[in-house]
Each structure stands twice: as C-alpha cells, then as structure tokens.
Write a protein that holds these residues in place. Structure first.
Motif, PDB file in Angstrom:
ATOM      1  N   ALA A 160     -15.934  63.957 -47.346  1.00  0.00           N
ATOM      2  CA  ALA A 160     -16.809  63.588 -48.517  1.00  0.00           C
ATOM      3  C   ALA A 160     -15.974  62.639 -49.312  1.00  0.00           C
ATOM      4  N   VAL A 161     -14.773  62.996 -49.298  1.00  0.00           N
ATOM      5  CA  VAL A 161     -13.585  62.069 -49.965  1.00  0.00           C
ATOM      6  C   VAL A 161     -13.406  60.636 -49.611  1.00  0.00           C
ATOM      7  N   ARG A 162     -13.438  60.666 -48.198  1.00  0.00           N
ATOM      8  CA  ARG A 162     -13.276  59.303 -47.344  1.00  0.00           C
ATOM      9  C   ARG A 162     -14.507  58.538 -47.696  1.00  0.00           C
ATOM     10  N   GLU A 163     -15.918  59.004 -47.665  1.00  0.00           N
ATOM     11  CA  GLU A 163     -16.939  58.351 -47.681  1.00  0.00           C
ATOM     12  C   GLU A 163     -17.088  57.756 -49.382  1.00  0.00           C
ATOM     13  N   TRP A 164     -16.631  58.716 -50.492  1.00  0.00           N
ATOM     14  CA  TRP A 164     -16.729  58.386 -51.589  1.00  0.00           C
ATOM     15  C   TRP A 164     -15.609  57.137 -51.785  1.00  0.00           C
ATOM     16  N   ALA A 165     -14.526  56.766 -51.094  1.00  0.00           N
ATOM     17  CA  ALA A 165     -13.882  55.706 -51.077  1.00  0.00           C
ATOM     18  C   ALA A 165     -14.078  54.777 -50.468  1.00  0.00           C
ATOM     19  N   ILE A 166     -14.948  54.814 -49.522  1.00  0.00           N
ATOM     20  CA  ILE A 166     -15.414  53.498 -48.869  1.00  0.00           C
ATOM     21  C   ILE A 166     -16.647  53.016 -49.860  1.00  0.00           C
ATOM     22  N   ARG A 167     -17.497  53.946 -50.283  1.00  0.00           N
ATOM     23  CA  ARG A 167     -18.512  53.513 -51.524  1.00  0.00           C
ATOM     24  C   ARG A 167     -17.979  52.807 -52.523  1.00  0.00           C
ATOM     25  N   LEU A 168     -16.619  53.292 -53.144  1.00  0.00           N
ATOM     26  CA  LEU A 168     -16.186  52.637 -54.150  1.00  0.00           C
ATOM     27  C   LEU A 168     -15.305  51.342 -54.044  1.00  0.00           C
ATOM     28  N   PHE A 169     -14.605  51.368 -53.123  1.00  0.00           N
ATOM     29  CA  PHE A 169     -13.640  50.372 -52.811  1.00  0.00           C
ATOM     30  C   PHE A 169     -14.228  49.441 -51.615  1.00  0.00           C
ATOM     31  N   GLY A 170     -15.207  49.814 -50.849  1.00  0.00           N
ATOM     32  CA  GLY A 170     -15.251  48.960 -49.790  1.00  0.00           C
ATOM     33  C   GLY A 170     -14.440  48.799 -48.804  1.00  0.00           C
ATOM     34  N   THR A 171     -14.303  47.459 -48.340  1.00  0.00           N
ATOM     35  CA  THR A 171     -13.611  47.191 -47.291  1.00  0.00           C
ATOM     36  C   THR A 171     -12.024  47.094 -47.718  1.00  0.00           C
ATOM     37  N   SER A 172     -11.885  47.306 -49.023  1.00  0.00           N
ATOM     38  CA  SER A 172     -10.527  47.217 -49.784  1.00  0.00           C
ATOM     39  C   SER A 172      -9.937  48.648 -49.644  1.00  0.00           C
ATOM     40  N   ASP A 173     -10.413  49.509 -49.201  1.00  0.00           N
ATOM     41  CA  ASP A 173     -10.092  50.808 -49.192  1.00  0.00           C
ATOM     42  C   ASP A 173      -8.365  51.012 -48.590  1.00  0.00           C
ATOM     43  N   LYS A 174      -8.382  50.244 -47.778  1.00  0.00           N
ATOM     44  CA  LYS A 174      -6.794  50.578 -46.975  1.00  0.00           C
ATOM     45  C   LYS A 174      -5.959  49.756 -48.112  1.00  0.00           C
TER      46      LYS A 174
END
Length: 532
Positions: free
Chosen positions: A59-73
C-alpha cells in the motif's frame, strides 16, 4: 568575571556537526569508489534503497508511485541521503562527548549497509565491501577530526582573529576539514570515472549494435489509427515518453557482446545457452504492442504503445523441447530472471498460444534504451508487465506456480494477471476550464490480445454515447477514440467505458491496483464557463 557556561559548548557542537558530516561524505565517496570497482548495485545508497523497496508494504509503495510517479526512485535516494545526513550530525555530536560510542554507531551503520547489499538478488560476499570500507573510512575521519578539534593552543600562541591560550586551534581544524573534503571530491570523481569506464563497454556495444532486418515486418500503422486530436498523445509512444516502473535504483548497463541467455528447467529436453548473435540468427519479427503496468490506477499514465522487434519466445521454447501444459508439458510457469536478480513469472500457456510474445531487442526502430531493458527484454501482449515484461533478461527457467513465487507474488500480487479492459480520457483534463460549444473529448482504450470494439462516453450520468474509434492496428494495441460534445455552461462529469473484442463491457466497479489491476470507469470533472 565568571565564564559563561555555554561558551565552550557552542564550539564543541560546531566541531561535532562538521566532523560528522565531513566523515560521512568521506565514507560515502570511498564506498562509491569500492562499488564502482565491483558492482554499482553494491553501493550503500543503492543497496539500502533496494532493501527499503523490498520491505515497503504494498500500500505504501503504490501510494509513492501515485504521488511521485516515475520520480519515486529519485525521491527514495534523496530521502536516504537526508537520513544519512541526520545520522551524521547526530553521530558527530555524540563524538565530541563520547567518541568510542560514536565510532560504534558508525560501524553499525556500515554493517547495516553490508547486510542490505548481501540481501540483494545475485549478491556475493564482495558486495558487503563498499559499505564496510565506507564505514571504516568514516570512522577514521571522525576520529581524526574530533581529536584535532579537542587540541588547544599553548599559552602565548594566540594571534589576531583566533582564540587565546587553551582554546581550540580553529585554523588547524579548518585546514584538516578542507583537506578531507578535497580528498573526498577526488575519490568521488575517481568513482564516477571508474563507473563510467565500467559502463563504457555497454554503451559502446549498444552504439555498435545494428537491428536485424525483420523476417516478418510489421505493416505500416493504418491510416486513421492516430486521430491527431489536440491533447491526445501519438499512437506510437516515443521511447523517451514511455513509462518506466521497476525496482532498479541503478539502471543495469549490459554489454551486448558479453550477454548470455540460459534456458533450462522442467520439461526442457534441449537446454540452450545463447549469445545475442545466436539469438538473432533465428527469425526476427516486428509487432506493435501496448504495455500496461499493474500499478496503473484507473485513468493513470502507465500505458504505452511501441513497435517491438525480436524473436518469438514460443518458438524458442519449442526449440528447447518445451511443451505447454495443454499439450502435456510439466511446467506451467516460465520464470524470467534479470541481470540484477529480479524474477518475473509468466504462464507458459500464454507465451506458447500463438500470441506475439517476444524476446525484444528493438523499440520503435532503434535498439532498446538501457532504461527499457537493453540488450534483451520480454514483451507479452495481454499480460501486465509484472508477470511478463522482464527487462535486462539473463535466464529463463521452466517450473510451476505451485513450486515457486516470483518477486511480486511474494509481495501480495496475483500469480497471474491478464490486462483488464480500460478506457482513459486524455482531453479535456480534470478541472479544465472550458467554453460553451463544441469540445473534443478524446483518449485511448486498451484490452491487449482481445482488442477494443467500442468506446462510449456519458455526461453527468446520462445515457451512453458512441465515440468514434481510430482504425485498429491489431488486437494487441490500444485504440484512440474521440467524441464531439456540445458543452453547456456549468460543472460537468465526463465518464468513459470500453467494450473489448469478446463483447465484454468494462466494469464500473472501482477497485484498487492490488492484487491484479484496477477496475472502474475513468471520470473527469470540468467547468464550462459562459462567455460574457
């Protein structure tokens, strides 16, 4: 006059903060150099970042992808550096009060980095060395700086602009700090050059690589497939705009001339080990295929369409003696492993049922970009990427779903996941301000390996209206669509749904991405403002 009790504390705190940060910089620089000499993935930031990704709840990882997109890394890497900086400051402050304890903390963080590196797929004992080297250097620099900061000037040694007898020799401490930072910069530059040299062969091999002429070329994109509506992207997604969702904090750069692929496992009667030249000695085909990420929310951006060039995976498996389960084969799962250890499990039946499942080497008429899997990746139409699209491919192993769970399956995702029918509104955007009158509502719809037969749009929950579809380019690509709307003043909600080639209508029931992809109708809210 009585001395103020805080006069000595402030210089000590400054010494601690500066010493901690400088020691951390020196340690990281040396760790990067050690990683560049071995495996870049073993650097402390990369290793810890990978471990964080592995341990992060879905759930946290999916939230990060939604929030930061491809800039998550990038955000993750910056977050790790911020934490390291905070730890460095705290360790430095501890060092001026209790140096042995601070040195123990430094060693402990080195051990954490080493364990994180050893936990990564394909790791060896050598991957622990960068973190241990960094911790050793950091501890040594911290000891040197804090010890120097404790030394005082002898009586009568004061000069203008410095403290007098018994005070810290600030000039000497400052010179030492500058020297360590300069040395760290040199080491960091050396690490960068060594890393660039290490990837230079891969870069050169890609520059030399020439795509083979396809035995079966893809036909031209049909006239009318690209509707060319303002606000709607092109039918074929340019390489630089194609989405990227993976766990690689450092993009692997693989030398095409040393690349090898191994095919083995249950039901393989003729194991294969191929280099790139041997792989491409087989018939090469070209196919337009849309890929979609399972992390794509309804209406999300993680879908792209490209022209792929490669070898048919099903033919290669048959050459190895593999039979699909429907023909009595013992293996129902094909586990692909990348050079960085990622594992992705794909149904054997799906890659051998005649669809254009490829080991791709080209994308949109050029060699694969490194970020998208050069030199070889898997592309399987109709399946989400996490169960089909292994990049930087190194191994194919035949097994069963009962015997082995691939990386994402161990993290709450479904073992098998067919792409769900989806339609997306690309224009107008949510919360757009429009004028009354004709408005082109347009977007894309996809149901790979089934195709799209129909797209409908409705306004404010009213009756569904038929959209005009772009010309189909086979069942494995998305279709563009457009619907002319006579917009009236007020706030409106636009919704879209699609019907796939089997006649199944996209469900309106909203679900999240876990465990096998999101469902629901995409909707946008717009404001139409009356003129005047």
């Amino acid at each position: 006059m009585e001395a103020h009790p805080s006069r000595g504390a402030r210089p000590r705190r400054t010494t601690g903060v500066v010493s901690g940060i400088v020691a951390a910089v020196a340690g990281l620089a040396c760790a990067q150099l050690a990683a560049a000499a071995g495996r870049p993935e073993a650097s402390p930031v990369t290793a810890v970042g990978g471990a964080v990704v592995d341990l992060t709840p879905v759930a946290v990882r999916e939230w990060a992808i939604r929030l930061f997109g491809t800039s998550d890394k990038l955000v993750l890497g910056l977050g790790i550096l911020v934490v390291l900086a905070a730890v460095a400051v705290g360790t430095g402050l501890l060092a001026v009060r209790h140096l042995p304890a601070a040195l123990a903390v430094t060693g402990g963080f080195g051990l954490v980095g080493a364990l994180a590196a050893l936990s990564r797929p394909e790791a060896s004992w050598r991957d622990a060395l960068p973190s241990l080297v960094g911790a050793l250097v950091s501890a040594g620099v911290l000891y040197l700086l804090v010890t120097a900061g404790r030394r005082t000037r002898p009586a009568g040694a004061a000069r203008d602009g410095t403290d007098g007898a018994g005070s810290m020799d600030r000039r000497r401490f400052g010179r030492l700090v500058v020297a360590v930072l300069a040395a760290s910069a040199g080491v960091g530059l050396g690490a960068q050059r060594l890393g660039a040299h290490g990837s230079a062969d891969a870069t050169a091999s890609r520059a030399r690589f020439r795509l083979p002429r396809p035995t079966v070329p893809a036909p031209p994109v049909p006239a009318g497939a690209d509707l060319r509506v303002p606000g709607l992207g092109p039918f074929l997604t340019p390489d630089q705009d194609f989405y990227r969702v993976d766990t690689a904090l450092v993009v692997p750069r693989v030398d095409a001339e040393t690349w090898r692929l191994r095919i083995h496992g249950e039901g393989v009667t003729r194991p294969l080990e191929l280099d790139l030249r041997q792989l491409l000695a087989r018939p090469v085909v070209e196919h337009d295929i849309t890929l979609t990420c399972v992390s794509n929310e309804v209406g999300g951006p993680y879908a792209g369409n490209a022209r792929w060039l490669g070898v048919r995976l099903g033919d290669l498996l048959r050459e190895a003696g593999v039979r699909p389960p429907s023909q009595g084969g013992p293996a129902d799962q094909l586990v692909a492993r990348s050079v960085d250890g990622m594992t992705i499990g794909t149904p054997v039946e799906a890659v051998m049922d005649g669809r254009a499942a490829l080991l791709a080497v080209g994308m949109n008429g050029r060699p694969l970009p490194f970020a998208h899997g050069f030199p070889v990746r898997m592309v399987v139409p109709g399946l989400y990427g996490y169960v089909s699209a292994c990049k930087w491919l190194a191994e194919l192993r035949l097994t069963t779903f009962a015997a082995y769970d691939a990386y994402w399956v161990r993290r709450s995702w479904a073992q098998q996941a067919q792409v769900k029918t989806q339609a997306r509104i690309d224009t107008p955007r949510s919360y757009a301000d429009l004028s009354p009158g004709p408005v082109a509502v347009a977007g894309v719809a996809w149901a790979q390996h089934r195709g799209i037969d129909r797209v409908q749009v409705r306004v404010d929950g009213g009756s569904w209206q038929e959209a005009r579809l772009g010309t189909a380019d086979g069942a494995d690509t998305w279709r563009q669509w457009v619907w002319p709307w006579q917009a009236t003043a007020g706030r409106h909600t636009l919704e879209v749904r699609a019907t796939d080639g089997t006649g199944a209508v996209q469900t309106g029931v909203r679900t999240g991405t876990v465990p096998d992809g999101a469902t629901g109708w995409h909707a946008v809210d717009v404001d139409v403002r009356a003129l005047g």
